[in-house]
Scaffold this motif. Structure first.
Motif, mmCIF file in Angstrom:
data_model
loop_
_atom_site.group_PDB
_atom_site.id
_atom_site.type_symbol
_atom_site.label_atom_id
_atom_site.label_comp_id
_atom_site.label_asym_id
_atom_site.label_seq_id
_atom_site.Cartn_x
_atom_site.Cartn_y
_atom_site.Cartn_z
ATOM 1 N N GLY A 203 -8.391 0.389 -16.003
ATOM 2 C CA GLY A 203 -9.154 0.938 -14.895
ATOM 3 C C GLY A 203 -8.759 2.373 -14.618
ATOM 4 N N CYS A 204 -9.010 2.799 -13.383
ATOM 5 C CA CYS A 204 -8.744 4.192 -13.042
ATOM 6 C C CYS A 204 -8.492 4.327 -11.547
ATOM 7 N N GLU A 205 -7.837 5.416 -11.196
ATOM 8 C CA GLU A 205 -7.638 5.811 -9.806
ATOM 9 C C GLU A 205 -8.218 7.200 -9.613
ATOM 10 N N TRP A 206 -8.823 7.416 -8.461
ATOM 11 C CA TRP A 206 -9.478 8.691 -8.173
ATOM 12 C C TRP A 206 -9.051 9.171 -6.798
ATOM 13 N N ASP A 207 -8.568 10.414 -6.742
ATOM 14 C CA ASP A 207 -8.173 11.043 -5.485
ATOM 15 C C ASP A 207 -9.382 11.789 -4.942
ATOM 16 N N ASP A 208 -9.895 11.357 -3.813
ATOM 17 C CA ASP A 208 -11.131 11.957 -3.298
ATOM 18 C C ASP A 208 -10.908 13.304 -2.616
ATOM 19 N N GLU A 209 -9.646 13.761 -2.558
ATOM 20 C CA GLU A 209 -9.372 15.103 -2.033
ATOM 21 C C GLU A 209 -9.183 16.106 -3.166
ATOM 22 N N GLY B 3 0.821 -1.204 0.000
ATOM 23 C CA GLY B 3 0.000 0.000 0.000
ATOM 24 C C GLY B 3 0.850 1.247 0.000
ATOM 25 N N ALA B 4 0.230 2.355 -0.251
ATOM 26 C CA ALA B 4 0.908 3.642 -0.199
ATOM 27 C C ALA B 4 -0.022 4.623 0.474
ATOM 28 N N VAL B 5 0.554 5.506 1.283
ATOM 29 C CA VAL B 5 -0.269 6.469 1.976
ATOM 30 C C VAL B 5 -0.721 7.525 0.985
ATOM 31 N N ALA B 6 -1.945 7.439 0.579
ATOM 32 C CA ALA B 6 -2.532 8.392 -0.351
ATOM 33 C C ALA B 6 -4.036 8.223 -0.282
ATOM 34 N N VAL B 7 -4.762 9.335 -0.368
ATOM 35 C CA VAL B 7 -6.214 9.281 -0.314
ATOM 36 C C VAL B 7 -6.705 9.035 -1.738
ATOM 37 N N THR B 8 -6.438 7.862 -2.236
ATOM 38 C CA THR B 8 -6.859 7.495 -3.579
ATOM 39 C C THR B 8 -7.656 6.209 -3.528
ATOM 40 N N HIS B 9 -8.550 6.069 -4.498
ATOM 41 C CA HIS B 9 -9.337 4.848 -4.643
ATOM 42 C C HIS B 9 -9.118 4.333 -6.053
ATOM 43 N N SER B 10 -9.262 3.030 -6.223
ATOM 44 C CA SER B 10 -8.981 2.444 -7.531
ATOM 45 C C SER B 10 -10.059 1.445 -7.939
#
Length: 355
Positions: A122-128, A20-27
């Motif tokens: 797919g995709c990644e989305w940063d919710d911030e 994992g990586a510390v980031a406010v991301t969803h995939s």
């Protein structure tokens, strides 16, 4: 994206796919793998993952797209034909990718043997920040074959055997526009839907228990955290409050049987006197949680004692293997726009007759 031969697939996936990586991301990631010459393994495997949690599975043995999470039942509340559509799409593409495998083998002048042909999108989305990153990548026998670069809107073909496909895809403005729309609009929309379906599970946070272990007085000290969720976490050692990297060995994030995760980070203390131990501490940081868990080095649990849950059950490794080598394709309808793979120019683009 990196691709793998069967001999190294499981070990490598366990090493890199669960980190994992510390980031406010969803995939939202869809994987599929078609293979030849692999005994006791389905020739076509389909898997969808949300935040690295498997939520859909299909393989050529069952020939059914099936839910892997209870919260995916909400998809059928909005579309009663959801699973039937997914199954139909996967059945269709099973044959498409079997044909594509034969085309790729021909381009590499191969006949029999063990071969693996993969696709991930797919995709990644940063919710911030609301930033979106999309990806679509093919691989063959452990190496990149061709990928779509969303920034340049062109394909990258590191293998000469894929150059014909690159030229065709790059010259299709409709195909490029469709891919871009899917990866930047449709995919994030569905990612948010799935996050909403599984909110109580996917967006929960669980803090771990953290312990220090040392097998012998001369061995490394291991800082072990277990029971945390999600897997977007990090650990590091500090000396006098400053993060250190020398003599530090960070382990991968691994799954526990209950759906939580564990990880360890070791510190070599051969040159540190016992009086200086208290200058060191282990820090665990979980994404979305304000406060770190800090454990001072002097708090060693006991010598020659090992964590009881460090060993990952074999069944968990099997789930990981299946989860990261599959891919799922959305059936085209009014509520669920088609994925790029459902576009014939994408799924059949490796066929020489179309190039």
């Amino acid at each position: 994206m990196r691709y793998f031969t069967m001999e190294t697939l499981l070990v490598t996936l366990l090493t890199i796919s669960l980190q994992g990586a510390v980031a406010v991301t969803h995939s939202l990631r869809y994987f599929y793998t078609t293979s030849t010459g692999v005994p006791n393994f389905p020739e076509f495997v389909v898997v969808g993952l949300v935040d690295e949690v498997e939520m859909l599975h299909y393989d050529s043995n069952t020939r059914r797209a099936e839910s892997k999470q209870d919260w995916m039942s909400k998809a059928t509340e909005e579309d009663p034909q959801y699973w039937e559509a997914e199954t139909d799409s996967c059945v269709d593409d099973q044959q498409v990718f079997k044909d594509n495998m034969e085309v790729v083998k021909q381009r590499f002048n191969q006949t029999g043997g063990l071969h693996i042909y993969q696709l991930m999108y797919g995709c990644e989305w940063d919710d911030e920040t609301d930033e979106v990153r999309g990806f679509l990548q093919y691989g063959y026998d452990g190496e990149d074959l061709i990928s779509f670069d969303l920034k340049t809107e062109t394909c990258v073909a590191p293998k000469q055997q894929a150059v014909l496909s690159k030229h065709k895809w790059d010259n299709s403005r409709a195909l490029i526009a469709g891919r871009k729309h899917y990866l930047t609009q449709i995919c994030p929309e569905w990612l948010k839907n799935y996050l909403n379906y599984g909110r109580s599970s996917l967006q929960r946070t669980e803090l771990p228990s953290v312990s220090l272990f040392q097998k012998t007085p001369s061995s490394r000290v291991s800082c072990h955290a277990t029971g945390f969720y999600p897997d977007r976490a990090m650990m590091f050692w500090r000396k006098d409050g400053e993060e250190i990297h020398e003599d530090v060995d960070l382990g991968e994030i691994l799954p526990n049987h209950d759906g939580t995760f564990q990880m360890s980070i070791d510190l070599t203390l051969s040159t540190v006197t016992p009086e200086d131990w208290r200058r060191y501490d282990c820090v665990f940081r979980l994404s979305g949680v304000k406060d770190d868990i800090v454990t001072r080095l002097e708090k060693i649990k006991s010598n020659r004692e090992k964590p009881t849950d460090v060993t990952v059950p074999i069944i968990a490794a099997v789930v990981v293997l299946i989860a990261v080598i599959g891919f799922v394709i959305y059936k085209k309808n009014a509520k669920r726009p088609a994925s790029p793979v459902n576009n014939p120019e994408v799924s059949e683009g490796l066929n020489p007759d179309t190039n």
